[in-house]
Write a protein that holds these residues in place. Structure first.
Motif, PDB file in Angstrom:
ATOM      1  N   PRO A  92       0.799  -1.242  -0.211  1.00  0.00           N
ATOM      2  CA  PRO A  92      -0.150   0.098   0.023  1.00  0.00           C
ATOM      3  C   PRO A  92       0.679   1.333  -0.113  1.00  0.00           C
ATOM      4  O   PRO A  92       0.291   2.152  -0.395  1.00  0.00           O
ATOM      5  CB  PRO A  92      -0.837   0.015   1.271  1.00  0.00           C
ATOM      6  CG  PRO A  92      -0.798  -1.500   1.479  1.00  0.00           C
ATOM      7  CD  PRO A  92       0.513  -2.128   1.222  1.00  0.00           C
ATOM      8  N   TYR A  93       2.089   1.360   0.423  1.00  0.00           N
ATOM      9  CA  TYR A  93       2.904   2.486   0.629  1.00  0.00           C
ATOM     10  C   TYR A  93       3.686   2.809  -0.591  1.00  0.00           C
ATOM     11  O   TYR A  93       4.767   3.740  -0.621  1.00  0.00           O
ATOM     12  CB  TYR A  93       3.868   2.441   1.861  1.00  0.00           C
ATOM     13  CG  TYR A  93       4.194   1.046   2.379  1.00  0.00           C
ATOM     14  CD1 TYR A  93       5.446   0.658   1.458  1.00  0.00           C
ATOM     15  CD2 TYR A  93       3.652   0.159   3.043  1.00  0.00           C
ATOM     16  CE1 TYR A  93       6.109  -0.433   2.069  1.00  0.00           C
ATOM     17  CE2 TYR A  93       4.346  -1.025   3.489  1.00  0.00           C
ATOM     18  CZ  TYR A  93       5.234  -1.609   2.991  1.00  0.00           C
ATOM     19  OH  TYR A  93       5.856  -2.690   3.196  1.00  0.00           O
ATOM     20  N   SER A  94       3.779   1.597  -1.407  1.00  0.00           N
ATOM     21  CA  SER A  94       4.410   1.557  -2.735  1.00  0.00           C
ATOM     22  C   SER A  94       4.069   2.982  -3.571  1.00  0.00           C
ATOM     23  O   SER A  94       2.935   2.960  -3.975  1.00  0.00           O
ATOM     24  CB  SER A  94       4.675   0.591  -3.527  1.00  0.00           C
ATOM     25  OG  SER A  94       4.970   0.873  -4.710  1.00  0.00           O
ATOM     26  N   PRO A  95       4.939   3.821  -4.170  1.00  0.00           N
ATOM     27  CA  PRO A  95       4.693   4.776  -5.178  1.00  0.00           C
ATOM     28  C   PRO A  95       3.716   4.347  -6.610  1.00  0.00           C
ATOM     29  O   PRO A  95       3.096   5.014  -7.177  1.00  0.00           O
ATOM     30  CB  PRO A  95       5.775   5.492  -5.654  1.00  0.00           C
ATOM     31  CG  PRO A  95       6.827   4.923  -4.815  1.00  0.00           C
ATOM     32  CD  PRO A  95       6.375   3.686  -4.063  1.00  0.00           C
ATOM     33  N   HIS A  96       4.041   2.896  -6.657  1.00  0.00           N
ATOM     34  CA  HIS A  96       3.257   2.206  -7.763  1.00  0.00           C
ATOM     35  C   HIS A  96       2.396   1.169  -7.207  1.00  0.00           C
ATOM     36  O   HIS A  96       2.355   0.255  -8.065  1.00  0.00           O
ATOM     37  CB  HIS A  96       4.421   1.893  -8.903  1.00  0.00           C
ATOM     38  CG  HIS A  96       5.431   1.004  -8.222  1.00  0.00           C
ATOM     39  ND1 HIS A  96       6.626   1.442  -7.684  1.00  0.00           N
ATOM     40  CD2 HIS A  96       5.533  -0.390  -8.286  1.00  0.00           C
ATOM     41  CE1 HIS A  96       7.153   0.213  -7.191  1.00  0.00           C
ATOM     42  NE2 HIS A  96       6.853  -0.894  -7.840  1.00  0.00           N
ATOM     43  N   ARG A  97       1.758   1.312  -6.370  1.00  0.00           N
ATOM     44  CA  ARG A  97       0.950   0.456  -5.726  1.00  0.00           C
ATOM     45  C   ARG A  97      -0.161  -0.024  -6.638  1.00  0.00           C
ATOM     46  O   ARG A  97      -0.384  -1.405  -6.932  1.00  0.00           O
ATOM     47  CB  ARG A  97       0.116   0.904  -4.755  1.00  0.00           C
ATOM     48  CG  ARG A  97      -1.200   0.429  -4.367  1.00  0.00           C
ATOM     49  CD  ARG A  97      -0.794  -0.761  -3.567  1.00  0.00           C
ATOM     50  NE  ARG A  97      -2.095  -1.439  -2.832  1.00  0.00           N
ATOM     51  CZ  ARG A  97      -2.247  -2.561  -2.164  1.00  0.00           C
ATOM     52  NH1 ARG A  97      -1.156  -3.199  -2.321  1.00  0.00           N
ATOM     53  NH2 ARG A  97      -3.165  -3.031  -1.595  1.00  0.00           N
ATOM     54  N   PHE A  98      -0.908   0.815  -7.859  1.00  0.00           N
ATOM     55  CA  PHE A  98      -1.736   0.277  -8.530  1.00  0.00           C
ATOM     56  C   PHE A  98      -1.197   0.191 -10.144  1.00  0.00           C
ATOM     57  O   PHE A  98      -1.874   0.119 -11.008  1.00  0.00           O
ATOM     58  CB  PHE A  98      -2.935   1.195  -8.624  1.00  0.00           C
ATOM     59  CG  PHE A  98      -3.314   1.308  -7.351  1.00  0.00           C
ATOM     60  CD1 PHE A  98      -4.512   0.324  -6.896  1.00  0.00           C
ATOM     61  CD2 PHE A  98      -3.521   2.434  -6.271  1.00  0.00           C
ATOM     62  CE1 PHE A  98      -4.784   0.262  -5.386  1.00  0.00           C
ATOM     63  CE2 PHE A  98      -4.092   2.360  -5.169  1.00  0.00           C
ATOM     64  CZ  PHE A  98      -4.548   1.263  -4.586  1.00  0.00           C
ATOM     65  N   ASP A  99       0.157  -0.086 -10.124  1.00  0.00           N
ATOM     66  CA  ASP A  99       0.792   0.136 -11.361  1.00  0.00           C
ATOM     67  C   ASP A  99       2.077  -1.170 -11.408  1.00  0.00           C
ATOM     68  O   ASP A  99       3.006  -0.731 -11.186  1.00  0.00           O
ATOM     69  CB  ASP A  99       1.518   1.372 -11.643  1.00  0.00           C
ATOM     70  CG  ASP A  99       2.153   1.290 -12.899  1.00  0.00           C
ATOM     71  OD1 ASP A  99       2.010   0.400 -13.898  1.00  0.00           O
ATOM     72  OD2 ASP A  99       3.017   2.270 -13.027  1.00  0.00           O
ATOM     73  N   PRO A 100       1.639  -2.396 -11.329  1.00  0.00           N
ATOM     74  CA  PRO A 100       2.529  -3.431 -11.107  1.00  0.00           C
ATOM     75  C   PRO A 100       3.868  -3.329 -12.321  1.00  0.00           C
ATOM     76  O   PRO A 100       3.514  -3.183 -13.163  1.00  0.00           O
ATOM     77  CB  PRO A 100       1.688  -4.704 -11.257  1.00  0.00           C
ATOM     78  CG  PRO A 100       0.297  -4.568 -11.340  1.00  0.00           C
ATOM     79  CD  PRO A 100       0.263  -2.799 -11.716  1.00  0.00           C
ATOM     80  N   HIS A 101       4.799  -3.815 -11.628  1.00  0.00           N
ATOM     81  CA  HIS A 101       6.249  -3.680 -12.396  1.00  0.00           C
ATOM     82  C   HIS A 101       6.635  -4.898 -12.110  1.00  0.00           C
ATOM     83  O   HIS A 101       6.904  -5.536 -10.961  1.00  0.00           O
ATOM     84  CB  HIS A 101       7.241  -2.701 -11.897  1.00  0.00           C
ATOM     85  CG  HIS A 101       6.772  -1.336 -12.276  1.00  0.00           C
ATOM     86  ND1 HIS A 101       5.785  -0.791 -11.926  1.00  0.00           N
ATOM     87  CD2 HIS A 101       7.403  -0.448 -13.263  1.00  0.00           C
ATOM     88  CE1 HIS A 101       5.595   0.478 -12.326  1.00  0.00           C
ATOM     89  NE2 HIS A 101       6.669   0.683 -13.137  1.00  0.00           N
ATOM     90  N   PRO A 102       7.539  -5.651 -13.237  1.00  0.00           N
ATOM     91  CA  PRO A 102       8.305  -6.706 -12.942  1.00  0.00           C
ATOM     92  C   PRO A 102       9.358  -6.399 -11.804  1.00  0.00           C
ATOM     93  O   PRO A 102      10.115  -5.295 -12.054  1.00  0.00           O
ATOM     94  CB  PRO A 102       9.043  -6.905 -14.397  1.00  0.00           C
ATOM     95  CG  PRO A 102       8.284  -6.130 -15.309  1.00  0.00           C
ATOM     96  CD  PRO A 102       7.643  -5.274 -14.429  1.00  0.00           C
ATOM     97  N   GLY A 103       9.648  -7.152 -10.663  1.00  0.00           N
ATOM     98  CA  GLY A 103      10.508  -6.912  -9.647  1.00  0.00           C
ATOM     99  C   GLY A 103       9.883  -6.534  -8.344  1.00  0.00           C
ATOM    100  O   GLY A 103      10.632  -6.117  -7.334  1.00  0.00           O
TER     101      GLY A 103
END
Ligand SMILES: [Zn+2]
Ligand SMILES: [Zn+2]
Length: 303
Positions: free
Chosen positions: A167-178
């Motif tokens: 939830p605290y990730s800046p790309h929470r709703f935008d999944p990235h490999p890694g």
């Protein structure tokens, strides 16, 4: 290669401090035959003296105390932890770094994505610089194997796995490999191969092939049913939404493992709601029938 299960439960541990689900309540009142479990972490070593910690759980202090070889006592202040690999940036896999501050600097291996989360939304890298230099970041490249000086005979190969960032990730709703990786760990002397993926949402053909080439599978055992949180009345999110493939049902982990008759199969990262924690449950009996083991704290595997 020595594989030591330090913590076999998912986030919250078992029993979870504030939970009164059938498992947690049953464990507390003694009506359930089950073992308590701390939060997800394993340690790997090629010599039994120098260790690579995979994930640093909030229970790290108790885990180290329970496993003497990681405290070799060669100097007044000492540790067997030579490096730390983070599989993702989730709280239950990273907060232990705060408890390891007295031993900084630590060599920490993680992907760009995990490093970003831990430098922004949950800035552990920034905070810990105040403790003797803090955490030295070693970048995990997604398409490259790597070795770590502390265990030179082990070769680590990352596998990007699909999962949502915290939830605290800046790309929470935008999944990235890694955002979340699994690991293949190979002992270059014995040839022993471990496949480790405590968060595994989907197994496609290429992953199945990789799993088939490993001697031991230490895989996502979070949930029995995809809608287990609802069934137990403790939440609304499904396993799939959280990046965890449930064991039961069509396409579930047990079906996947059915294709892998030669491997040692061990479930890890078990949520406190999962009926397999109850050693007398029919679900547990089904695992026994299928030759699938349930990881427990203190379990040792040699490959
Ligand atoms: Zn977890
Ligand atoms: Zn519970």
């Amino acid at each position: 290669m020595f594989v030591q299960i330090l913590g076999s439960a998912a986030g919250g541990g078992f029993p979870q401090w504030n939970c009164n689900c059938a498992n947690c309540a049953g464990f507390r009142d003694g009506s359930l035959r089950a073992q308590a479990r701390t939060q997800s972490s394993i340690a790997l070593s090629d010599d039994g003296v120098n260790w690579v910690l995979c994930n640093a759980s909030p229970d790290i202090r108790a885990q180290l105390q329970a496993f003497a070889p990681m405290q070799p006592g060669r100097a007044l202040r000492d540790t067997g932890i030579g490096a730390i690999i983070l599989m993702d940036s989730q709280i239950d896999h990273t907060t232990g770094l705060l408890s390891l501050r007295e031993g900084c600097p630590h060599q920490v291996w993680c992907t760009d994505m995990v490093h970003e989360d831990l430098s922004t939304g949950f800035p552990l890298f920034n905070m810990l610089t105040h403790w003797n230099g803090g955490l030295s970041w070693n970048r995990i490249e997604l398409d490259q194997s790597f070795t770590i000086a502390a265990c030179p005979n082990l070769r680590f190969t990352p596998l990007p796995l699909r999962s949502a960032a915290p939830p605290y990730s800046p790309h929470r709703f935008d999944p990235h490999p890694g955002d979340n990786i699994g690991l293949i760990v190979e002992d270059l002397r014995t040839g022993g191969k471990l496949f480790y993926a405590p968060g595994l949402g989907k197994v496609d053909e290429s992953l199945l092939e990789i799993m088939a080439g490993s001697d031991c599978l230490l895989v996502d055992g979070t949930m029995w049913d995809d809608d287990e949180m609802q069934r137990r009345g403790v939440g609304t999110r499904t396993g799939r939404e959280m990046g965890h493939l449930a064991q039961n049902g069509p396409g579930g982990m047990l079906e996947v493992l059915e294709h892998l008759p030669k491997q040692r199969k061990v479930l890890i990262h078990i949520n406190n709601t999962n009926p397999i924690l109850d050693e007398d449950s029919s679900e547990r009996a089904e695992l026994v029938r299928r030759n699938v083991e349930v990881a427990y704290d203190g379990m040792s595997i040699e490959l």
